[in-house]
Design a protein around this motif. Sequence first.
Motif, PDB file in Angstrom:
ATOM      1  N   LEU A   1       1.039  -1.130   0.089  1.00 60.54           N
ATOM      2  CA  LEU A   1      -0.037  -0.142  -0.212  1.00 60.54           C
ATOM      3  C   LEU A   1       0.836   1.186   0.038  1.00 60.54           C
ATOM      4  O   LEU A   1       0.493   2.269  -0.757  1.00 60.54           O
ATOM      5  CB  LEU A   1      -0.871   0.224   1.017  1.00 60.54           C
ATOM      6  CG  LEU A   1      -2.330  -1.006   1.286  1.00 60.54           C
ATOM      7  CD1 LEU A   1      -2.799  -0.884   2.723  1.00 60.54           C
ATOM      8  CD2 LEU A   1      -3.110  -0.324   0.373  1.00 60.54           C
TER       9      LEU A   1
ATOM     10  N   ILE B   1       2.451   1.693  -3.521  1.00 58.88           N
ATOM     11  CA  ILE B   1       1.379   1.986  -4.534  1.00 58.88           C
ATOM     12  C   ILE B   1       0.927   3.513  -4.355  1.00 58.88           C
ATOM     13  O   ILE B   1       0.793   4.179  -5.394  1.00 58.88           O
ATOM     14  CB  ILE B   1       0.133   1.161  -4.437  1.00 58.88           C
ATOM     15  CG1 ILE B   1       0.623  -0.358  -4.833  1.00 58.88           C
ATOM     16  CG2 ILE B   1      -1.100   1.732  -4.964  1.00 58.88           C
ATOM     17  CD1 ILE B   1      -0.643  -1.332  -4.351  1.00 58.88           C
ATOM     18  N   VAL B   2       0.719   3.865  -3.168  1.00 60.18           N
ATOM     19  CA  VAL B   2       0.278   5.142  -2.830  1.00 60.18           C
ATOM     20  C   VAL B   2       1.357   6.103  -3.302  1.00 60.18           C
ATOM     21  O   VAL B   2       1.070   7.417  -3.946  1.00 60.18           O
ATOM     22  CB  VAL B   2       0.077   5.514  -1.369  1.00 60.18           C
ATOM     23  CG1 VAL B   2      -0.022   7.193  -1.071  1.00 60.18           C
ATOM     24  CG2 VAL B   2      -1.448   4.661  -1.087  1.00 60.18           C
TER      25      VAL B   2
ATOM     26  N   TYR C   1       1.723   6.419  -7.142  1.00 57.43           N
ATOM     27  CA  TYR C   1       0.497   7.185  -7.662  1.00 57.43           C
ATOM     28  C   TYR C   1       0.454   8.650  -7.507  1.00 57.43           C
ATOM     29  O   TYR C   1      -0.098   9.501  -8.004  1.00 57.43           O
ATOM     30  CB  TYR C   1      -0.892   6.373  -7.090  1.00 57.43           C
ATOM     31  CG  TYR C   1      -2.114   6.783  -7.715  1.00 57.43           C
ATOM     32  CD1 TYR C   1      -2.483   6.645  -9.017  1.00 57.43           C
ATOM     33  CD2 TYR C   1      -3.025   7.613  -7.077  1.00 57.43           C
ATOM     34  CE1 TYR C   1      -3.555   6.845  -9.513  1.00 57.43           C
ATOM     35  CE2 TYR C   1      -4.145   8.152  -7.550  1.00 57.43           C
ATOM     36  CZ  TYR C   1      -4.405   7.711  -8.781  1.00 57.43           C
ATOM     37  OH  TYR C   1      -5.596   8.104  -9.371  1.00 57.43           O
TER      38      TYR C   1
ATOM     39  N   LEU D   1      -4.756   4.216 -11.394  1.00 56.24           N
ATOM     40  CA  LEU D   1      -5.229   3.758 -10.105  1.00 56.24           C
ATOM     41  C   LEU D   1      -5.407   2.289 -10.128  1.00 56.24           C
ATOM     42  O   LEU D   1      -5.168   1.500  -9.417  1.00 56.24           O
ATOM     43  CB  LEU D   1      -6.375   4.489  -9.531  1.00 56.24           C
ATOM     44  CG  LEU D   1      -7.141   3.828  -8.201  1.00 56.24           C
ATOM     45  CD1 LEU D   1      -5.949   4.172  -7.015  1.00 56.24           C
ATOM     46  CD2 LEU D   1      -8.280   4.826  -7.802  1.00 56.24           C
ATOM     47  N   VAL D   2      -6.125   1.750 -11.253  1.00 56.84           N
ATOM     48  CA  VAL D   2      -6.471   0.454 -11.261  1.00 56.84           C
ATOM     49  C   VAL D   2      -5.520  -0.618 -11.414  1.00 56.84           C
ATOM     50  O   VAL D   2      -5.152  -1.627 -11.076  1.00 56.84           O
ATOM     51  CB  VAL D   2      -7.754   0.422 -12.569  1.00 56.84           C
ATOM     52  CG1 VAL D   2      -8.099  -1.401 -12.863  1.00 56.84           C
ATOM     53  CG2 VAL D   2      -8.815   0.837 -11.973  1.00 56.84           C
TER      54      VAL D   2
ATOM     55  N   SER E   1      -2.469   0.216 -10.472  1.00 57.54           N
ATOM     56  CA  SER E   1      -1.747   0.138  -9.563  1.00 57.54           C
ATOM     57  C   SER E   1      -1.997  -0.795  -8.460  1.00 57.54           C
ATOM     58  O   SER E   1      -1.402  -1.275  -7.567  1.00 57.54           O
ATOM     59  CB  SER E   1      -1.641   1.602  -8.843  1.00 57.54           C
ATOM     60  OG  SER E   1      -1.117   2.676  -9.560  1.00 57.54           O
ATOM     61  N   CYS E   2      -3.369  -0.916  -8.370  1.00 52.97           N
ATOM     62  CA  CYS E   2      -4.120  -1.558  -7.260  1.00 52.97           C
ATOM     63  C   CYS E   2      -3.950  -3.250  -7.718  1.00 52.97           C
ATOM     64  O   CYS E   2      -4.058  -4.122  -6.811  1.00 52.97           O
ATOM     65  CB  CYS E   2      -5.468  -1.300  -7.125  1.00 52.97           C
ATOM     66  SG  CYS E   2      -6.121   0.078  -6.443  1.00 52.97           S
TER      67      CYS E   2
ATOM     68  N   LEU F   1      -1.873  -5.212  -5.095  1.00 48.05           N
ATOM     69  CA  LEU F   1      -2.181  -5.670  -4.033  1.00 48.05           C
ATOM     70  C   LEU F   1      -2.610  -7.281  -4.182  1.00 48.05           C
ATOM     71  O   LEU F   1      -2.756  -8.223  -3.047  1.00 48.05           O
ATOM     72  CB  LEU F   1      -3.387  -5.218  -3.657  1.00 48.05           C
ATOM     73  CG  LEU F   1      -3.384  -3.624  -3.258  1.00 48.05           C
ATOM     74  CD1 LEU F   1      -4.815  -3.178  -2.961  1.00 48.05           C
ATOM     75  CD2 LEU F   1      -2.553  -3.353  -1.899  1.00 48.05           C
TER      76      LEU F   1
END
Length: 413
Positions: free
Chosen positions: A128, A131-132, A135, A327-328, A330-331, A334
Amino acid sequence: MNNLKTFFASLLPGIFLFGFTVGTGSVTSMAKAGADYGMSLLWTIFISCAITYFLIQLFGKFTLVTGLTALQSFRQHIHPGVSIFFIVALTTQICGSVIGVMGILADVCYEWSKTFIEGGISQLYFALFFIVFVYVIFLIGKTEVFEKVLAAFVAIMALCFLINFAILMPPAIEILKGMVPNVPETGPGKNSFLVIASMVGTTVFSGLFILRTILVKEAGWTMADLKTQNRDALFSAFLMFIVSTSIMAAAAGSLYVQGITLVHVTQMINLLEPLAGAAAVAIFTIGLIAAGVSSQFPNVALLPWLLDDFHQRKSDLKRPSYRIMALVISCLGLIVPIFNAKPIAVMVSSQAFGALVLPATVGCIFYIGNKKSLMGEHQFTKVTNVLLILIFAFALIMSYMSLTGILSTLQAA
């Protein structure tokens, strides 16, 4: 001082490509090769980097001559479907790369955190965080910011892996032997075809050459900048070879000598400490983090860049639809921490998939580069065409190795 700034600024596109190429995918592939086969596959790195240099400067020169990027020329002079094929194929590979990169980063950071905190920090928290972080940089929406941040991470990564190479360097004779082409025998838990294909796939990456044309056009270079373009391409390929060799040597000097196959990158963390001490572990981990983050920047931005390029409009990463896409994508990072998937398997297969796209890339540049109406006096020479044919043949062999390796891996699963 101004001349020095101008010189370093001229190398930024090459540093950007290097950071894109040598991410955790490359680290995984080179470490896997070093752990399983020692330095015997060094020839693969050399050939891959030589091909990469040739194609980077060739695609770059094509844009200097025509003013068109690769996707624009494929769309106008071959068929729009060809450009769409590359957008879909490269996006698919990038998605696999994002899954693997974040999985490996989270695993390595979790393992390293155990040395400071009992039980370590959960992989999900690390995933997380990265990713943040990436982004937020993407939301700034400026390529020049990307390039400067990425250049800083690339410098950290290169320094860390070179220090590790100095600590764990195998005998010089083993390095020299590795320059002789050979395909090691495949044994239990090992697949030399898949490893070779993943090494080529992560270095001779089709997206690299297509993105190169976009960066050259954005830089505003013309034929007057041909020497700068060629120097930049050489610098990028040279860095790729040195750092990739350093990673392979570190794995060969730690895992291979003990007969241990690389299944998890975290093995490098556990085995480096008794061999070279806590400092070597810290250096390797920081280098790996820098490699992962440096490749994630262009990973999340590639699809927006390709779409703007396809529609022949000015690149604008601030479009709301692009922010949602990023965003998609990047996610996807997870997936490994949440579902406990094997990041190395995902990463190696993703890189090997790139070898399947390479023949199409070489075939397309061969076709448009020989169009007299498009290239004029800069139409590809006989020497260039012969080299492209040889690279195309090499790409077909790598595609076969890739397909064979992926199929055998799926059958064994």
